[in-house]
Design an enzyme around this catalytic site. Structure first.
Site, PDB file in Angstrom:
ATOM      1  NE  ARG A 145     -31.320  45.928  56.344  1.00 25.08           N
ATOM      2  CZ  ARG A 145     -32.605  45.778  55.182  1.00 25.08           C
ATOM      3  NH1 ARG A 145     -32.858  46.140  54.274  1.00 25.08           N
ATOM      4  NH2 ARG A 145     -33.290  44.918  56.417  1.00 25.08           N
ATOM      5  CE  LYS A 169     -29.639  43.064  56.233  1.00 26.61           C
ATOM      6  NZ  LYS A 169     -29.955  42.807  58.037  1.00 26.61           N
ATOM      7  CG  HIS A 240     -28.576  50.597  60.316  1.00 27.42           C
ATOM      8  ND1 HIS A 240     -27.976  51.274  59.456  1.00 27.42           N
ATOM      9  CD2 HIS A 240     -28.378  49.198  60.063  1.00 27.42           C
ATOM     10  CE1 HIS A 240     -27.909  50.067  58.041  1.00 27.42           C
ATOM     11  NE2 HIS A 240     -28.589  49.057  59.176  1.00 27.42           N
ATOM     12  NE  ARG A 243     -32.858  49.360  58.630  1.00 32.89           N
ATOM     13  CZ  ARG A 243     -33.468  49.239  57.123  1.00 32.89           C
ATOM     14  NH1 ARG A 243     -34.404  49.767  56.329  1.00 32.89           N
ATOM     15  NH2 ARG A 243     -33.587  47.626  57.826  1.00 32.89           N
ATOM     16  CG  HIS A 266     -37.938  44.558  59.551  1.00 31.71           C
ATOM     17  ND1 HIS A 266     -38.503  45.394  60.577  1.00 31.71           N
ATOM     18  CD2 HIS A 266     -36.280  44.906  58.716  1.00 31.71           C
ATOM     19  CE1 HIS A 266     -37.106  46.438  60.608  1.00 31.71           C
ATOM     20  NE2 HIS A 266     -35.936  46.150  59.863  1.00 31.71           N
ATOM     21  CE1 TYR A 275     -36.077  51.344  64.760  1.00 36.59           C
ATOM     22  CE2 TYR A 275     -37.606  49.293  63.832  1.00 36.59           C
ATOM     23  CZ  TYR A 275     -36.019  49.927  64.830  1.00 36.59           C
ATOM     24  OH  TYR A 275     -35.386  50.118  63.025  1.00 36.59           O
TER      25      TYR A 275
END
Length: 294
Positions: A145, A169, A240, A243, A266, A275
């Site tokens: 990110r 995150k 992004h 990414r 994730h 995706y």
């Protein structure tokens, strides 16, 4: 307790107790401030389910997107749950708050030719161009990110092993490898360019602006737009995009979803699965290859 004070208390809780990032806390703050503006700074025990329903109607009238409404109500539900459990508020409404379903928007990505043109756009005869080249190569090679890029520290890049230690995150750490192109330009940047940019002794962020401070997310976005324009890429360029391009190209070239999930950081495979919608021809080919009656 007033609503504004309760919001401050909640933000402190998610930062200190739950360990969420500043960016996540800022997102919660923006969403909860919408409700504060709508309802006013009332005592929290005066908030009713009717207020929540009226707020939903207000957001709809104001033409907020489905995704914004979904995110706002998710924040509001978490906030009310916090008040009921941590602050002993007599609300009893969090379980009745309905979160609107999100729209599934497929992320845009660049083709192989487009990403090659983008990565070749910086002028590597200049310090700025070398910095930008190494930054773009790292973004595409790892899929990290933009916020992870701007917070990346020198000690987190292991050039000899061609890996980067990323703090994502929720302060979760993951290891992501990078390729020879990235190693080449990172080495030049770290040993030749970065020392010339650095103004403040002890600065440990990898990517610096031309004044010697840590580069910002907005600056990275502007750099992406600058080189996309130079490369003649006629697509919406957003922070992004590299990414999403990384994820799409990895999947198309045979990377399995579980490994891609680890690379992207994730927490849920469901997030990674978006995706799989991006290349129907590729998915049909895989189906024909592996299905007994393909």
């Amino acid at each position: 307790m007033k609503l504004s004070d309760a919001i401050s208390s909640f933000l402190a809780y998610i930062l200190e107790e739950r360990g969420l990032s500043l960016n996540t806390a800022e997102s919660y703050k923006r969403d909860l401030e919408k409700f504060l503006e709508f309802r006013g700074d009332v005592e929290i025990n005066e908030i009713t389910l009717e207020d929540i329903d009226s707020f939903a109607e207000y957001l709809s009238i104001q033409k907020y997107s489905q995704n914004t409404r979904s995110r706002t109500f998710s924040a509001l539900k978490s906030f009310c749950s916090f008040l009921e459990i941590e602050e002993n508020a007599k609300l009893s409404i969090s379980s009745d708050i309905q979160i609107p379903k999100k729209e599934i928007k497929l992320p845009e990505f660049l083709t192989i030719d487009e990403v090659t043109q983008l990565l070749d756009a910086p002028d590597t005869t200049t310090p700025k161009g070398l910095r930008d080249k190494s930054m773009l190569e790292l973004l595409y090679a790892t899929g990290i990110r933009v916020s992870e890029l701007t917070n990346l520290k020198v000690q987190n890049i292991l050039l000899d092993e061609k890996i980067v230690r990323v703090i994502g995150k929720g302060n979760k750490e993951r290891i992501v490898p990078f390729n020879d192109y990235t190693e080449k330009y990172l080495t030049i940047y770290l040993y030749e360019v970065r020392p010339r940019l650095m103004r403040k002794r002890g600065e440990d962020r990898v990517f610096l602006n031309l004044r010697g401070g840590p580069i910002s997310r907005i600056s990275v976005w502007k750099i992406l737009q600058e080189y996309a324009l130079k490369a003649g890429i006629n697509k919406r360029i957003y922070p992004h995009i590299l990414r999403h391009t990384f994820a799409t190209h990895m999947l198309k070239n045979g990377c399995d979803l579980r490994t891609l999930q680890v690379f992207l950081g994730h927490s849920s495979l469901i997030t990674t699965q978006i995706y799989t919608h991006l290349d129907k021809d590729y998915l049909k080919k895989i189906h024909r290859t592996y299905h007994p009656r393909g």
